[in-house]
Design a protein around this motif. Structure first.
Motif: not given
Length: 548
Positions: A93-104
């Motif tokens: 998901i992060v690879l395709n969107t380029g959006i970071a996933a902060n602490e989860y």
């Protein structure tokens, strides 16, 4: 000269440039790998095809994988989701969107080690020339985080408890007890501490009145102020007045300007223990101070405002003190809006093993001993004894063993206690009642405390550093033989083998006592509570519990 200096500077600059030019991509990779392997967080990096290109040493430990075997495998080959997590790779998901996933929070299964991990994860893209070329995860193992936090909290609590505080030594964490009435007293004290009302603490000698008073102070808005304790029975009446109110120079021969205790306790707490020993006339002046919040020094005409909390304590029943002329009725009514009753040790005997464990731990450190066990026969005698001196007496009995016994003692038995105290537990009634139970060491095993019969002799109870016991922990005890006054184990009576589990037997016994008392007093809850020496709230709780 200047040309030579410039030449040397030029050579140094060339040396730096030459040295920097020697860092090849291979060397840089080695440096980055060395740094990342020292990071406490697990690091997993995947490339633009979502294949693993790096796993650091922390990730190997947490996930139980071999980093070399995992390289160039897709994330889907290495990990799979659980029913609590999405069915697709978050790296993808992060690879395709380029959006970071902060602490989860994330939960996943490591296929190689079959581990189910609960982690706190952060995931970031690595962008180069407007496209994402890699994704890296920073992973914290949740159980490890929890353990680290608990250890840090224990360390912080240790230093907080060790730190001297405004003349006090105790807080509510210092108070030990699991008996329902005692726990209720602690709960009430905590509620009282949050407001600024004055409090009357009632409890027999040795129950811990000052311990409660200090705990209330340290739990209140006055905790940063001084805590001043005065035992009214230990000071001559002629000195008490000048101590309380202070003096001005010349008010009497030898008098100097001196602040009284009310002034000294400004923004703090003044604890007056055993006020029933205070002169009645002085009690009237104390009442005036409580009502007006002002005090006048002896020999002065000026009223001074005070801002301190006043805690008073009695070692006798307040109503009896009034009848015997030891306590002013108006002072009692002024303080009776908040009365804390501390139950005596004889009414919370289930706490005796817990307290013994605490004292053993303390005196092991003080005397350099290593006592780990209390003989079950001695513990049985402790539980039969009525403890007129309450917790303080129990403490002194345990300490006496350290004072008179030999070194390297492992098991605390009756013969190790000082002869003076030993005579209290060698009485025929106590010894006769204890004999049937001493044969069964398992009878004294507690549910929550770490009791070990395998670690030592078969007739001993083991106490470790941290002891905790809940009410009603003791099992397999015979029902008590009732003697005069309703006390179990009267001389000449042999208890029968138990027909019910202890909890049921104790409940049935307690229910019968409560029912008989209420019936005799015509259902008057307040009168019954006074006779049974428990709080009205505790009695109401028991009435509801047993459906009386």
């Amino acid at each position: 000269m200047q040309n030579e200096t410039e030449a040397r500077d030029g050579e140094r600059e060339e040396g730096r440039a030459g040295s920097g030019a020697e860092y090849t991509p291979e060397m840089m990779n080695r440096i980055y790998e060395a740094v990342l392997n020292q990071v406490e967080e697990a690091v997993v990096i995947s490339d633009d095809e979502n294949k693993v290109i790096f796993i650091n040493r922390a990730a190997e430990v947490i996930e139980g994988v071999d980093a070399k075997k995992s390289l160039h495998k897709s994330m889907e080959e290495l990990y799979c989701p659980t029913e609590n997590t999405p069915k697709h790779s978050r790296h993808a998901i992060v690879l395709n969107t380029g959006i970071a996933a902060n602490e989860y929070f994330n939960q996943y299964v490591v296929k190689e080690s079959h581990k189910v991990l609960n982690v706190i994860e952060r995931m970031f893209p690595v962008n180069y020339k407007n496209r994402t070329v890699a994704v890296y995860s920073l992973i914290k193992n949740l159980p490890v985080m929890k353990k680290t936090m608990e250890q840090s909290l224990e360390l912080y609590t240790h230093f907080e408890e060790e730190k001297p505080r405004n003349g006090t030594k105790y807080t509510f964490s210092s108070i030990l007890g699991n008996d329902i009435n005692f726990v209720e007293a602690i709960s009430n004290a905590k509620h009282v501490a949050q407001n600024q009302t004055n409090v009357l603490i009632y409890g027999e000698t040795g129950t811990g009145k000052e311990l409660f008073a200090q705990s209330i102070h340290n739990y209140s808005v006055f905790q940063n102020g001084p805590f001043i304790s005065v035992n009214c029975a230990a000071i001559p009446a002629t000195l008490l007045e000048s101590m309380f109110f202070g003096t001005v120079k010349g008010s009497y021969t030898g008098a100097n300007n001196m602040a009284g205790l009310f002034e000294q306790a400004e923004n703090g707490t003044l604890f007056l223990d055993e006020i029933n020993s205070m002169d009645i006339a002085l009690q009237a002046k104390l009442l005036k101070v409580i009502e007006n919040k002002t005090v006048r020094r002896i020999g002065s005409e000026k009223e001074l405002s005070i801002n301190c909390r006043i805690l008073c304590a009695l070692n006798e029943d307040p109503l009896e003190c009034i009848e015997n002329g030891k306590l002013r009725r108006d002072l009692y009514y002024r303080l009776s809006s908040c009365i804390l009753h501390i139950p005596p040790l004889r009414s919370r005997k289930s706490d005796i093993p817990l307290l013994c464990g605490c004292f053993i731990t303390r005196y092991n450190k003080e005397y350099g001993q290593h006592i780990r066990r209390v003989d079950s026969g001695l513990m049985e005698r402790f539980l039969r004894y009525q403890w007129p001196g309450n917790v303080r007496e129990l403490q002194h009995v345990v300490e006496s063993a350290y004072s008179v016994s030999e070194q390297n003692l492992d098991v605390l038995r009756l013969e190790h206690i000082s002869p003076y105290y030993r005579s209290f537990f060698a009485e025929p009634g106590i010894a006769g009642a204890a004999a049937p139970m001493a044969a069964d060491p398992a009878a004294w095993e507690t549910v929550d405390s770490p009791v070990s019969s395998a670690a030592g002799s078969a007739d001993t109870v083991d106490f470790t550093t941290k002891v905790s016991a809940a009410p009603g922990d003791f099992r397999a005890l015979p029902p008590p033989a009732h003697g005069p006054g309703g006390f179990p184990g009267s001389p000449g009576q042999s208890p029968e083998p138990p027909s019910l589990p202890l909890k049921e037997a104790m409940d049935a016994y307690e229910k019968s006592i409560l029912s008989a008392t209420l019936a005799r007093l015509g259902g008057n809850v307040s009168a019954a509570a006074r006779e049974l020496m428990i709080t009205r709230q505790a009695l109401q709780h028991k009435i509801k519990k047993y459906g009386l």
